[in-house]
Structure formats: structure tokens, C-alpha cells
Motif scaffolding. Structure first.
Motif, PDB file in Angstrom:
ATOM      1  N   THR A 184       0.864  -1.169   0.000  1.00  0.00           N
ATOM      2  CA  THR A 184       0.000   0.000   0.000  1.00  0.00           C
ATOM      3  C   THR A 184       0.903   1.222   0.000  1.00  0.00           C
ATOM      4  O   THR A 184       2.120   1.088  -0.101  1.00  0.00           O
ATOM      5  CB  THR A 184      -0.967  -0.017   1.199  1.00  0.00           C
ATOM      6  OG1 THR A 184      -1.900   1.050   1.080  1.00  0.00           O
ATOM      7  CG2 THR A 184      -0.209   0.080   2.519  1.00  0.00           C
ATOM      8  N   SER A 185       0.331   2.420   0.119  1.00  0.00           N
ATOM      9  CA  SER A 185       1.130   3.624  -0.099  1.00  0.00           C
ATOM     10  C   SER A 185       1.890   4.083   1.147  1.00  0.00           C
ATOM     11  O   SER A 185       1.428   3.926   2.277  1.00  0.00           O
ATOM     12  CB  SER A 185       0.224   4.774  -0.558  1.00  0.00           C
ATOM     13  OG  SER A 185      -0.331   4.504  -1.821  1.00  0.00           O
ATOM     14  N   HIS A 186       3.071   4.662   0.883  1.00  0.00           N
ATOM     15  CA  HIS A 186       3.745   5.486   1.882  1.00  0.00           C
ATOM     16  C   HIS A 186       4.039   6.838   1.231  1.00  0.00           C
ATOM     17  O   HIS A 186       3.765   7.041   0.056  1.00  0.00           O
ATOM     18  CB  HIS A 186       5.011   4.808   2.434  1.00  0.00           C
ATOM     19  CG  HIS A 186       6.048   4.484   1.405  1.00  0.00           C
ATOM     20  ND1 HIS A 186       6.457   3.201   1.105  1.00  0.00           N
ATOM     21  CD2 HIS A 186       6.788   5.278   0.575  1.00  0.00           C
ATOM     22  CE1 HIS A 186       7.390   3.214   0.178  1.00  0.00           C
ATOM     23  NE2 HIS A 186       7.608   4.475  -0.161  1.00  0.00           N
ATOM     24  N   LEU A 187       4.554   7.766   2.005  1.00  0.00           N
ATOM     25  CA  LEU A 187       4.718   9.144   1.541  1.00  0.00           C
ATOM     26  C   LEU A 187       6.101   9.376   0.937  1.00  0.00           C
ATOM     27  O   LEU A 187       7.121   9.152   1.582  1.00  0.00           O
ATOM     28  CB  LEU A 187       4.493  10.125   2.699  1.00  0.00           C
ATOM     29  CG  LEU A 187       4.668  11.616   2.379  1.00  0.00           C
ATOM     30  CD1 LEU A 187       3.634  12.072   1.356  1.00  0.00           C
ATOM     31  CD2 LEU A 187       4.574  12.446   3.660  1.00  0.00           C
ATOM     32  N   ALA A 188       6.107   9.857  -0.314  1.00  0.00           N
ATOM     33  CA  ALA A 188       7.346  10.234  -0.990  1.00  0.00           C
ATOM     34  C   ALA A 188       7.274  11.720  -1.336  1.00  0.00           C
ATOM     35  O   ALA A 188       6.480  12.461  -0.774  1.00  0.00           O
ATOM     36  CB  ALA A 188       7.544   9.379  -2.238  1.00  0.00           C
ATOM     37  N   GLY A 189       8.132  12.146  -2.254  1.00  0.00           N
ATOM     38  CA  GLY A 189       8.173  13.562  -2.604  1.00  0.00           C
ATOM     39  C   GLY A 189       9.047  14.355  -1.644  1.00  0.00           C
ATOM     40  O   GLY A 189       9.675  13.805  -0.739  1.00  0.00           O
ATOM     41  N   GLN A 190       9.070  15.661  -1.842  1.00  0.00           N
ATOM     42  CA  GLN A 190       9.906  16.514  -1.001  1.00  0.00           C
ATOM     43  C   GLN A 190       9.546  16.410   0.474  1.00  0.00           C
ATOM     44  O   GLN A 190      10.422  16.434   1.341  1.00  0.00           O
ATOM     45  CB  GLN A 190       9.774  17.971  -1.449  1.00  0.00           C
ATOM     46  CG  GLN A 190      10.374  18.284  -2.804  1.00  0.00           C
ATOM     47  CD  GLN A 190      10.357  19.762  -3.077  1.00  0.00           C
ATOM     48  OE1 GLN A 190      11.082  20.530  -2.456  1.00  0.00           O
ATOM     49  NE2 GLN A 190       9.505  20.180  -3.991  1.00  0.00           N
ATOM     50  N   LEU A 191       8.246  16.292   0.764  1.00  0.00           N
ATOM     51  CA  LEU A 191       7.823  16.209   2.157  1.00  0.00           C
ATOM     52  C   LEU A 191       8.259  14.893   2.793  1.00  0.00           C
ATOM     53  O   LEU A 191       8.718  14.876   3.948  1.00  0.00           O
ATOM     54  CB  LEU A 191       6.305  16.376   2.261  1.00  0.00           C
ATOM     55  CG  LEU A 191       5.742  16.380   3.684  1.00  0.00           C
ATOM     56  CD1 LEU A 191       6.351  17.506   4.518  1.00  0.00           C
ATOM     57  CD2 LEU A 191       4.219  16.512   3.658  1.00  0.00           C
ATOM     58  N   ARG A 193      10.843  13.165   2.004  1.00  0.00           N
ATOM     59  CA  ARG A 193      12.292  13.281   2.223  1.00  0.00           C
ATOM     60  C   ARG A 193      12.590  14.147   3.437  1.00  0.00           C
ATOM     61  O   ARG A 193      13.434  13.797   4.271  1.00  0.00           O
ATOM     62  CB  ARG A 193      12.944  13.879   0.971  1.00  0.00           C
ATOM     63  CG  ARG A 193      14.438  14.068   1.070  1.00  0.00           C
ATOM     64  CD  ARG A 193      15.001  14.575  -0.243  1.00  0.00           C
ATOM     65  NE  ARG A 193      16.446  14.530  -0.251  1.00  0.00           N
ATOM     66  CZ  ARG A 193      17.194  14.680  -1.340  1.00  0.00           C
ATOM     67  NH1 ARG A 193      16.608  14.856  -2.517  1.00  0.00           N
ATOM     68  NH2 ARG A 193      18.512  14.630  -1.270  1.00  0.00           N
ATOM     69  N   ALA A 194      11.891  15.270   3.558  1.00  0.00           N
ATOM     70  CA  ALA A 194      12.127  16.190   4.668  1.00  0.00           C
ATOM     71  C   ALA A 194      11.760  15.560   6.009  1.00  0.00           C
ATOM     72  O   ALA A 194      12.453  15.761   7.014  1.00  0.00           O
ATOM     73  CB  ALA A 194      11.334  17.475   4.453  1.00  0.00           C
ATOM     74  N   LEU A 195      10.673  14.791   6.023  1.00  0.00           N
ATOM     75  CA  LEU A 195      10.254  14.147   7.272  1.00  0.00           C
ATOM     76  C   LEU A 195      11.289  13.126   7.735  1.00  0.00           C
ATOM     77  O   LEU A 195      11.648  13.093   8.917  1.00  0.00           O
ATOM     78  CB  LEU A 195       8.890  13.485   7.086  1.00  0.00           C
ATOM     79  CG  LEU A 195       7.686  14.432   7.131  1.00  0.00           C
ATOM     80  CD1 LEU A 195       6.431  13.730   6.619  1.00  0.00           C
ATOM     81  CD2 LEU A 195       7.456  14.960   8.547  1.00  0.00           C
ATOM     82  N   LEU A 196      11.796  12.299   6.822  1.00  0.00           N
ATOM     83  CA  LEU A 196      12.803  11.320   7.220  1.00  0.00           C
ATOM     84  C   LEU A 196      14.062  12.020   7.728  1.00  0.00           C
ATOM     85  O   LEU A 196      14.636  11.620   8.744  1.00  0.00           O
ATOM     86  CB  LEU A 196      13.150  10.398   6.051  1.00  0.00           C
ATOM     87  CG  LEU A 196      14.245   9.359   6.340  1.00  0.00           C
ATOM     88  CD1 LEU A 196      13.896   8.490   7.537  1.00  0.00           C
ATOM     89  CD2 LEU A 196      14.517   8.493   5.108  1.00  0.00           C
ATOM     90  N   ALA A 197      14.484  13.069   7.034  1.00  0.00           N
ATOM     91  CA  ALA A 197      15.664  13.819   7.473  1.00  0.00           C
ATOM     92  C   ALA A 197      15.442  14.412   8.863  1.00  0.00           C
ATOM     93  O   ALA A 197      16.354  14.415   9.708  1.00  0.00           O
ATOM     94  CB  ALA A 197      15.991  14.924   6.470  1.00  0.00           C
TER      95      ALA A 197
END
Length: 231
Positions: A184-191, A193-197
């Protein structure tokens, strides 16, 4: 009569590049988001350095990876997030179709719990975060395109992310990425990336050396329970 494609993108060439087992292993290793040398990728692919160099040349010519030189070494990375997205989707398709590798190990459960997908959080924790943000109205999936709501912008601001200050790139702010293990889906894109960082910066998560595994710390588990409660 031999069938050929006369118009449109040449998907057969891309499929052939990805479809070789050694090249597939190389591309999977680069899903960690780290830049790796030819020697490191030869080990990942279980081939000789000479063979790995040949594969790397084909992947570079096919625009699936980039190479850059630093000192005496050349380092390789995936060409862009679009390539990573295709690879993660193929992993999901392979898992759904029952085409799973029989080799397992101690990191298998850890990879399924939390891992890096090129530059964002994947696995159970990534899916959990995505679902919680949708359930709380921070992400809107109703318009056919994933968007960050006003409430969502306030939420990520509270977590330490200034959306307006994110780099202006071609990558979308929010994008759904198919998770191969959770399907199922997880979150990608700039957001994403920023959240993981941010999670790594504030000690909620740690990158494991030479692996895609993300370890969620005790503080991170507490924070996830607070901000991204499981359904």
C-alpha cells in the motif's frame, strides 16, 4: 513476422536493463540513497568487479544511474526519484505476484518494519505515518492527486519542517509511493524526504550502515505513538 515498437517510449530497453539479475541487485542496493563504488556494488551483485563495471556502464548509458568522481573513486547513485519510484513499484508487483526471493536473514523483519526508499521512509512505519496523516486530514487523497492540507502544513511545521523553505525542484511536494512489503502507499516527494531527514536529525530514527534499514529509536517509538497512532 518480428514485432517492433514504431512509436512511443522504448519500454523494452528499460525493462531489459532492469531485468538482468546482477543489474537488479545493483539498482536495489542504490535504493538506499547512498552513493556506492563499483567494488561495493560488485559485492552486492555477487559478480566480479569487471562484470560490475560492464553493468554500471549499461545502466549509466540507459540513464538509470549517475556516476561522479571523488578523488580516486567513482561513486554511483540512482539517476533520480522517478527511477526509485519505478523500482519500488516493481518490488511491490513482484511481491504481490508471489515472486519473492527465498533468501532471508536477520534484517528481513527490520527491513519490513522501517527502511529507506531512496530518500523517504518506507515499510510498516512509513505506511503507518501515511495512513495517520490521511486520517487526521493532513494529507488529502480525494482529488486524484496527493496534497498537503492547511492543517497538514501546520502539523509538519510543528514537527520542524517549513514547507515554504523546501528546495524548489521538479519533485512534487507530496507523492504516493507503493510500498513493496506492505503493498500500500507510503509518503514520498519533497515532504517525505524532509520528514525522514527530520526524524534522523532529532534522534527518532537512525540509518543502519550498509543497509536500507531504518532503526526507530525509543524516543521515535514514543513520538510515532503520539503523532502517527496506529489504527
Amino acid at each position: 513476422m518480428e514485432s517492433t515498437f514504431r512509436d512511443g517510449p522504448d519500454i523494452a530497453r528499460i525493462a531489459a536493463l532492469i531485468g538482468d539479475p546482477a543489474r537488479a541487485n545493483i539498482l536495489s542496493a542504490l535504493m538506499s540513497g547512498k552513493a556506492l563504488t563499483a567494488s561495493e556494488l560488485a559485492t552486492e551483485a555477487n559478480v566480479s568487479l569487471q562484470t560490475a563495471s560492464s553493468h554500471l556502464s549499461k545502466l549509466t548509458d540507459g540513464a538509470l544511474i549517475n556516476a561522479r568522481k571523488s578523488g580516486r573513486h567513482r561513486y554511483f547513485t540512482l539517476a533520480n526519484e522517478e527511477v526509485a519510484s519505478v523500482l519500488e513499484a516493481l518490488m511491490g508487483l513482484a511481491a504481490t505476484s508471489g515472486h519473492l526471493r527465498t533468501r532471508t536473514g536477520p534484517k528481513d523483519a527490520a527491513l519490513r518494519k522501517a527502511r529507506v526508499c531512496y530518500n523517504h521512509l518506507a515499510g510498516d512505519m512509513g505506511v503507518r505515518m501515511f495512513r495517520a496523516m490521511v486520517a487526521k486530514g493532513h494529507l488529502d487523497t480525494s482529488g486524484g492527486e496527493l496534497t498537503l492540507t492547511n492543517a497538514g502544513q501546520a502539523f509538519v511545521q510543528m514537527l520542524g519542517i517549513d514547507v515554504e523553505a523546501l528546495p524548489k525542484t521538479r519533485a512534487p511536494l507530496c507523492r504516493e509511493c507503493l510500498d513493496w512489503s506492505e503493498r500500500t502507499s507510503h509518503l514520498a516527494g519533497q515532504l517525505g524526504r524532509a520528514l525522514l531527514a527530520e526524524f534522523i536529525s532529532n534522534g527518532w530514527a537512525k540509518r543502519e550502515h550498509s543497509s536500507r534499514v531504518i532503526t526507530i529509536t525509543r524516543a521515535g517509538e514514543t513520538a510515532f505513538d503520539q503523532h502517527f497512532p496506529a489504527p
